[in-house]
Enzyme design. Structure first.
Site, PDB file in Angstrom:
ATOM      1  N   HIS A   1     104.813  27.841  87.450  1.00  0.00           N
ATOM      2  CA  HIS A   1     104.732  27.968  88.915  1.00  0.00           C
ATOM      3  C   HIS A   1     105.988  28.648  89.458  1.00  0.00           C
ATOM      4  CE1 HIS A   1     103.625  26.383  93.017  1.00  0.00           C
ATOM      5  NE2 HIS A   1     104.918  26.566  93.188  1.00  0.00           N
ATOM      6  N   GLU A   2     107.164  28.188  88.999  1.00  0.00           N
ATOM      7  CA  GLU A   2     108.424  28.774  89.480  1.00  0.00           C
ATOM      8  C   GLU A   2     108.618  30.192  88.948  1.00  0.00           C
ATOM      9  OE1 GLU A   2     109.753  27.296  91.882  1.00  0.00           O
ATOM     10  OE2 GLU A   2     108.411  25.615  91.546  1.00  0.00           O
TER      11      GLU A   2
ATOM     12  N   ASN B   1     103.658  29.890  97.645  1.00  0.00           N
ATOM     13  CA  ASN B   1     102.884  28.658  97.534  1.00  0.00           C
ATOM     14  C   ASN B   1     101.533  28.779  98.226  1.00  0.00           C
ATOM     15  OD1 ASN B   1     104.948  27.330  96.157  1.00  0.00           O
ATOM     16  ND2 ASN B   1     105.908  26.642  98.059  1.00  0.00           N
TER      17      ASN B   1
ATOM     18  N   HIS C   1     107.034  32.638  91.167  1.00  0.00           N
ATOM     19  CA  HIS C   1     107.899  32.932  92.318  1.00  0.00           C
ATOM     20  C   HIS C   1     108.983  33.935  91.929  1.00  0.00           C
ATOM     21  CE1 HIS C   1     106.339  30.042  95.121  1.00  0.00           C
ATOM     22  NE2 HIS C   1     106.668  28.977  94.415  1.00  0.00           N
TER      23      HIS C   1
END
Length: 862
Positions: free
Chosen positions: A109-110, A120, A113
């Protein structure tokens, strides 16, 4: 979806602070190499922690305590790479699995980014929205199942209940949560909730929830995360994998002493504009103040050949510093052979240490068309090359050398009053030492004085700094009159005067007094500069730190540059500071920018301590330097964490076997306001190169910037209230000429066919100056706006030469007319015994079941 292969992780047991620079991560054979994972010095060394970190980038203590959510610092917009992932020891140790899921999933998930610039797909500030009268949770994909419930506690006892309707908004009552089922079949999306076991993919164009009010939709024009990822460089330059990836490999490194070698140009062109004298001034600042105690420093000079002025010397006291200053070059002649200087520096370093990880500060003002001949040797050395381009004719390949090695690139013009060379050397603090050891620049000013004029000013020494404070003055002709007073009004004497180098400096003993220091310098027909540096007052109190950068190395006209400045104290962002950037071109012309943290224009997120602004004032091709002043006053304060973090979703609880199992409440990250902070800082933002700039007069090819914070709400029964931050005539500068507002009941038609959508009458809407708040109220006259209507709204700004901005983020309103409340009918008064909700009376059980059915019905309808 791509996979990780042959990943090389480097674990460094120190916080990589220093200037903001491009990552060295590279995509190679479908895998990522060169990922640096650092551990903050404040985190105790722990062998268990080191073993757990092997799945994952910067490990630091949580801020505030208990807030262990992983998150990524993202300065830019959609599709732009992030800057750094933050993890905590508790998260890595697996102590937060219920709240954030497995560490590997959260890391993916990170990573999305960080590497691909997606956002998000949940929203902590608005967890539900209306669509065709139905209440929907902000999820992606819409196939995620769960229940809407609320936990109400009183007197130490808590009960879970279905959420009630808010009759005014049509949504749920405040505090309502969407609790996902532990068992799911949906596979997307990782950017919504990475902790759901079945979730292994990103949302695609087919299953993306385009209506949901989340960051991904707002910042990426309602595009799915997978669409954005597919447009990244990584996916354009690789092919699908055909085999299973092997396990990643790791190198575990302990940062040792700092090894740095100055490689300084002393060719004949260094006699122009007192460049050699200025090199000595800046070199002395570096040796006397900037470089940290315990570092090893060597000095090499070069013209047509290279000369070793000093082998590596460890700095243990002022004696070594003074000795090294005496080896700086004092005469200039000959040609320019940069490769000779670098090769000599490698030899100097190898006598004591490997070149891998060592630093070289390369300063040159001359052209050298042979510099590329040693590129391979530079790459193989593993050294970090920081480049300082002095004057308009420095070798064009310098920036390439900094980029390939992860070093800083800076530029200093011959305009002495801009103090660019001092700023470049002041920026060369170690990236691997604890921040308490860094030299911090408090002030950098210059002025050309005539007829016994005065240069007056103040410098604020705040409580976070004050150790090793140095006031340094330079001049171009004669020793000026120097007056300095501490905050108590005591005049400071004892300046060390170096008439040969034309500089004077005063080292304040112990810790400098907190408060405002005043200075007055007097001279005639010459240029003076003032540089003030200091260090942290305590090893346990993080200093206020200012780091700055530009978004890319090269600006191709008419593409704008973006200047970013991060102000923080430890992990706390500093809010409401006054931040100004000075941009100087190769011709010596300057432009100033006021940078903002308002979440509009170039600024990605409001209130995160990152200040940003577009730069469009190109005047020529070539190098531009960036310098930043930051001031904290009575309204400036630190905040515990960013107002909105780009991180993994915190799961409030799970539903297992029909029962809600709540997690501990998420720490409140928005209300913990820190203390007032008054400070002054100066920072070098490095340099960039402009290309394709036409000759004057430069045409206006800059449109207004995209509006990114459009919000809409119902006002009264049928009016719609719009608010947004005004763009400018040229991106976020000046004043736009007019606005085009269009509406639709179909979100995709508005996005994809904006020019064909219904236009709102904006005759009375006159744009305000950039960064002002705009408010506009209108009534949809051509759309039947009845109860349950969903209306989507977007804006374009137009400048005076009819250039249009990108279409804004799409705002949504849903008309909800509260039902009339029927008058209460009087009921006969009957005796009613006290009833315990936990009673075993059968009627109470029926009441509970009915309540549950009503709740389920409410969920299915809403």
């Amino acid at each position: 979806m791509g996979s990780f292969k042959n990943s090389v992780f480097i674990l460094v047991l120190h916080l990589l602070e220093g200037a903001l620079s491009d990552s060295l991560i590279q995509l190679n054979n479908n895998g990522y190499e060169g990922i640096v994972i650092a551990i903050d010095p404040n985190v105790p060394e722990d062998e268990t922690l080191i073993q757990h970190i092997k799945a994952d980038v910067l490990v630091a203590e949580p801020n505030p305590t208990g807030n262990d959510g992983p998150y990524t610092e993202q300065m830019g917009g959609c599709g732009e790479k992030g800057d750094r992932i933050y993890l905590t020891p508790d998260f890595l140790a697996g102590n937060k699995l219920l709240q954030y899921g497995p560490q590997g999933r959260a890391f993916v998930h990170e990573w999305a980014h960080l590497r691909w610039g997606v956002f998000n797909e949940y929203n902590n500030d608005q967890k539900f929205y209306l669509s065709n009268r139905r209440k929907k949770p902000v999820t992606c994909s819409a196939g995620i199942t769960g229940e809407t419930v609320i936990e109400k506690c009183q007197g130490g006892s808590c009960v879970t209940q279905p959420c009630k309707h808010d009759r005014k908004t049509g949504l749920y009552e405040e505090g309502c949560e969407f609790i996902p089922h532990k068992s799911q079949t949906e596979k997307a999306s990782i950017m919504y909730s990475q902790s759901i076991d079945t979730v292994v993919k990103f949302c695609t164009e087919k299953n993306h929830n385009k209506e949901a009010p989340n960051q991904q939709n707002t910042k990426c024009n309602r595009r799915s995360t997978w669409e954005v990822i597919q447009d990244s460089e990584d996916f354009k330059t690789t092919t699908p994998m055909t085999t299973q990836p092997p396990k990643p490999t790791f190198s575990l490194l302990q940062i040792g002493q700092r090894i740095v070698c100055l490689v300084l140009d002393k060719s004949g062109s260094m006699t122009i504009g007192n460049r050699l004298k200025r090199l000595n001034q800046a070199g002395k600042l570096f040796l006397l103040q900037t470089v940290e105690q315990g570092s090893w420093v060597g000095i090499v000079t070069f013209d047509s050949a290279a000369y070793v002025q000093s082998e590596l010397v460890q700095i243990n006291s002022a004696t070594e510093r003074e000795t090294l200053t005496k080896t700086l070059p004092t005469t200039a002649s000959g040609g320019t052979s940069i490769c000779s200087g670098l090769q000599s520096a490698f030899t100097v370093i190898k006598k004591k240490y490997p070149t891998d990880g060592a630093e070289i500060v390369l300063l040159t003002d001359g052209e050298d068309n042979t510099i590329s001949a040693c590129f391979d040797e530079v790459k193989q050395s593993g050294a970090i090359i920081h480049t300082v381009a002095l004057g308009p004719s420095a070798a064009q390949e310098l920036e390439e050398m900094s980029k390939m090695t992860g070093g800083l690139q800076t530029y200093a013009s011959d305009q002495v009053q801009n103090n660019g060379l001092m700023d470049a050397f002041a920026a060369l603090s170690s990236g691997n030492k604890a921040v308490s050891q860094h030299s911090i620049q408090l002030e950098s000013r210059g002025l050309t004085l005539q007829n016994s004029q005065w240069m007056n000013g103040t410098v604020t020494v705040d409580s976070t700094v004050g150790k090793d404070t140095l006031f340094l003055i330079t001049w171009t002709t004669d020793l000026p009159q120097i007056l300095l007073w501490d905050p108590s009004g005591n005049k400071q004497d004892g300046f060390v005067v170096d008439t040969n180098t034309k500089m004077a400096y005063l080292q304040i003993p112990d810790i400098a007094k907190i408060g405002i220091w005043k200075y007055s310098l007097q001279a005639s027909s010459q240029t003076l500069t003032l540089t003030v540096t200091s260090r942290a007052s305590s090893a346990t109190l993080p200093p206020v730190t200012v780091t700055s950068k530009v978004n890319k190395d090269t600006g191709k006209f008419p593409s704008p540059m973006v200047v970013y400045v991060k102000i923080h104290q430890g992990t706390k962002p500093i809010l409401r500071a006054k931040v100004t950037a000075l941009i100087e071109s190769v011709d010596g012309k300057t432009a100033t920018l006021e940078l903002l943290d308002n979440g509009a224009g170039a600024d990605a997120t409001k209130g995160d301590g990152i200040y940003s602004r577009y730069f469009t004032a190109y005047d020529t091709n070539g190098r531009y330097s960036v310098k930043v002043w930051a001031l904290g006053g009575v309204n400036t304060a630190s905040q515990t964490v960013s107002a909105q973090q780009n991180g993994a979703m915190y799961i409030p609880g799970w539903i297992e076997n029909g029962e809600v199992k709540w997690n501990p409440p998420r720490p409140d990250i928005n209300k913990d306001q820190g203390k007032q902070v008054c400070f002054s800082r100066t920072s070098s933002g490095g340099s960039f190169v402009a290309t394709d700039v036409p000759k004057a007069p430069i045409p206006d090819l800059f449109p207004p910037c995209k509006i990114t914070d459009l919000k809409a709400k119902i006002q009264g029964d049928e009016l719609i209230n719009l608010t947004w931050t005004a763009p400018g005539d040229d991106y976020d500068h000046g004043t736009a000429d007019k606005y085009i507002i269009r509406i639709s009941t179909n979100i995709l038609e508005l996005r994809d066919k904006f020019n064909e959508s219904l236009q709102v009458n904006t005759t009375d809407l006159i744009p305000k100056e950039a960064n002002s708040e705009e408010v506009f109220v209108f009534k949809p006259e051509t759309i039947t706006f009845t109860n349950g209507t969903d209306l989507f709204i977007a804006i374009q700004a137009v400048d005076k030469v009819s250039l249009k901005s990108e279409i804004s983020n799409i705002a949504q309103v849903s008309l909800f007319i509260p039902p009339e409340i029927p008058p209460e009918k009087p009921s006969p008064s009957l005796p009613c015994p006290d009833i315990n909700i936990n009673s075993t009376i059968p009627g109470i059980h029926i009441l509970k079941i009915m309540w549950k059915w009503l709740g389920e019905l409410q969920i299915s309808l809403g």
